[in-house]
Design a protein around this motif. Structure first.
Motif, PDB file in Angstrom:
ATOM      1  N   THR A   6      55.339  64.189  42.351  1.00 26.27           N
ATOM      2  CA  THR A   6      55.674  64.760  41.049  1.00 26.27           C
ATOM      3  C   THR A   6      54.764  65.940  40.716  1.00 26.27           C
ATOM      4  O   THR A   6      55.216  66.986  40.228  1.00 26.27           O
ATOM      5  CB  THR A   6      55.549  63.689  39.947  1.00 26.27           C
ATOM      6  N   PHE A   7      53.471  65.781  40.977  1.00 24.44           N
ATOM      7  CA  PHE A   7      52.515  66.853  40.707  1.00 24.44           C
ATOM      8  C   PHE A   7      52.891  68.112  41.485  1.00 24.44           C
ATOM      9  O   PHE A   7      52.937  69.215  40.924  1.00 24.44           O
ATOM     10  CB  PHE A   7      51.110  66.396  41.083  1.00 24.44           C
ATOM     11  N   ALA A   8      53.177  67.951  42.779  1.00 24.26           N
ATOM     12  CA  ALA A   8      53.533  69.102  43.607  1.00 24.26           C
ATOM     13  C   ALA A   8      54.814  69.765  43.108  1.00 24.26           C
ATOM     14  O   ALA A   8      54.911  70.995  43.018  1.00 24.26           O
ATOM     15  CB  ALA A   8      53.700  68.664  45.058  1.00 24.26           C
ATOM     16  N   ARG A   9      55.790  68.948  42.761  1.00 22.15           N
ATOM     17  CA  ARG A   9      57.050  69.505  42.272  1.00 22.15           C
ATOM     18  C   ARG A   9      56.859  70.271  40.976  1.00 22.15           C
ATOM     19  O   ARG A   9      57.385  71.383  40.803  1.00 22.15           O
ATOM     20  CB  ARG A   9      58.066  68.377  42.060  1.00 22.15           C
ATOM     21  N   VAL A  10      56.103  69.700  40.045  1.00 21.69           N
ATOM     22  CA  VAL A  10      55.906  70.345  38.747  1.00 21.69           C
ATOM     23  C   VAL A  10      55.151  71.660  38.911  1.00 21.69           C
ATOM     24  O   VAL A  10      55.533  72.688  38.328  1.00 21.69           O
ATOM     25  CB  VAL A  10      55.159  69.400  37.786  1.00 21.69           C
ATOM     26  N   VAL A  11      54.082  71.648  39.691  1.00 16.96           N
ATOM     27  CA  VAL A  11      53.275  72.862  39.858  1.00 16.96           C
ATOM     28  C   VAL A  11      54.083  73.961  40.537  1.00 16.96           C
ATOM     29  O   VAL A  11      54.100  75.117  40.088  1.00 16.96           O
ATOM     30  CB  VAL A  11      51.999  72.542  40.662  1.00 16.96           C
ATOM     31  N   VAL A  12      54.766  73.617  41.631  1.00 14.00           N
ATOM     32  CA  VAL A  12      55.555  74.625  42.352  1.00 14.00           C
ATOM     33  C   VAL A  12      56.695  75.130  41.481  1.00 14.00           C
ATOM     34  O   VAL A  12      56.958  76.339  41.401  1.00 14.00           O
ATOM     35  CB  VAL A  12      56.097  74.037  43.675  1.00 14.00           C
ATOM     36  N   ALA A  13      57.392  74.210  40.800  1.00  9.20           N
ATOM     37  CA  ALA A  13      58.525  74.621  39.971  1.00  9.20           C
ATOM     38  C   ALA A  13      58.075  75.470  38.790  1.00  9.20           C
ATOM     39  O   ALA A  13      58.726  76.474  38.456  1.00  9.20           O
ATOM     40  CB  ALA A  13      59.275  73.391  39.480  1.00  9.20           C
ATOM     41  N   ALA A  14      56.972  75.085  38.141  1.00  9.22           N
ATOM     42  CA  ALA A  14      56.474  75.873  37.014  1.00  9.22           C
ATOM     43  C   ALA A  14      56.089  77.277  37.471  1.00  9.22           C
ATOM     44  O   ALA A  14      56.356  78.273  36.779  1.00  9.22           O
ATOM     45  CB  ALA A  14      55.285  75.175  36.366  1.00  9.22           C
TER      46      ALA A  14
END
Length: 365
Positions: A212-220
């Motif tokens: 989730t952390f990786a997805r949120v950071v990359v997506a943001a």
């Protein structure tokens, strides 16, 4: 991709918060917006109202836990918005601030379990700060009103009763009981070591929180950078979509439905705002409408996200128009719709690309 469940697209679920609790948590913000409009202090009202957004953490059943979270979230909100204002003129610094806010939010969540709306709330506050900074305000202009709003939110939340017997809510993308704030560290393990170990475990791949952390950071990062490079004026709206969808607990089907809700709700909110601009009411009426929309959002957000997004979009466009009066309403609304679609597209791509590795059957055995 899995069928998101079209039969639930506009279905309204049961209420998750009583009218009394909604009044306790939302009335302060409503009164601030109304009072500032009547006094003609629109910008101050918006900033103080933004500071009260920490009431989103105010549903925690345990009053001592709620008080600790509210105090920490208030400080975090002021810091995040201030950082967003300070870096608003630099794309690179803004993207770095998103990553830093994600780390800080997860670290705080590991220490005390924030509950709704979760650790990535502070990423959104950095993005909100970029809008304020682009409107021409400085860090010194926002600290005092944000602090005032956070204090009001703290009082409103802590006034609630201590609902014993209920578990504290947890909106981390996945539950991790290893860092519960109510579970003391072993006598042989210092609390700081226990916290550090738990924080490290949550960010160790393929832990669900790390995904989730990786997805949120990359997506943001992508959701902010793409509109900026394309010349967009409000890239934060794409970040809003990406973070709110990806940080919501649940599997891919739920998150896809949430992305669909966001696009459809934003499109309908866009049409509602277009109709509102044709009326062109005075600012006092607009602020009164914001209060009504805020109340609708509080009641609908957890019951049907798509319907809530209609009110959220209309509310956000009204607030942004006050901050950026030089931008034509049609341009503002069109930019909101386009960047929301970009954010939803980024969500789908990131969910496909960033997945936990599949363990071999022998390793599972």
């Amino acid at each position: 991709m899995a069928n998101p469940g079209w039969d639930r697209l506009w279905r309204i679920g049961p209420p998750v918060m009583s009218v009394r609790d909604r009044l306790r948590l939302g009335l302060a913000t409503i009164l601030i917006l109304v009072g500032s409009a009547l006094l003609g202090r629109f910008i101050d009202g918006l900033l103080i109202g933004l500071g009260t957004y920490t009431v989103l953490f105010g549903a925690i059943p345990s009053r001592p836990h709620r008080a600790r979270v509210m105090a920490s979230a208030g400080i975090g909100l002021i810091a995040a918005v201030g950082v967003g204002v300070a870096v608003s003129s630099s794309l690179a610094l803004t993207l770095g601030a998103f990553v830093l806010a994600a780390f800080a939010g997860l670290a705080l969540d590991t220490a005390m379990r924030l509950g709704p709306p979760g650790p990535y709330f502070f990423v959104l506050m950095v993005g909100g700060g970029t809008i304020i900074g682009r409107a021409g305000l400085g860090v010194t202009d926002v600290v005092a009103p944000l602090a005032a709003g956070a204090v009001v939110a703290f009082i409103a939340a802590v006034l609630g009763a201590d609902k014993t017997g209920n578990a504290s809510p947890d909106t981390s993308a996945t539950a991790d009981t290893s860092a519960s704030p109510d579970t003391p560290a072993s006598p042989d393990t210092p609390a700081t070591q226990s916290w550090a170990r738990s924080f490290r475990e949550r960010l160790t791949w393929p832990h669900p929180e790390a995904v989730t952390f990786a997805r949120v950071v990359v997506a943001a990062t992508l959701a902010f950078a793409i509109p900026v490079m394309a010349g967009g004026t409000h890239p934060f709206w794409a970040v809003l979509v990406a973070v709110l969808v990806l940080s919501y607990p649940g599997g891919r089907r739920i998150q896809v439905m949430r992305a669909i809700h966001r696009i459809l709700g934003t499109a309908l909110g866009f049409l509602a705002y277009w109709g509102w601009t044709l009326i062109h009411p005075p600012d006092v009426v607009t602020f009164a409408a914001m209060d009504i929309l805020l109340w609708i959002t509080m009641g609908l957000a957890a019951r049907n996200y798509g319907l809530a997004c209609i009110a959220i979009t209309l509310l956000a466009l009204m607030m942004t128009q006050v901050l950026t009066p030089d931008i034509h309403p049609a341009t503002l609304a069109g930019d909101r719709l386009l960047t929301s679609i970009i954010g939803a597209a980024v969500v789908v791509v990131v969910m496909i690309v960033i997945q936990p590795r599949r363990r071999r059957a022998a390793e599972d055995a």
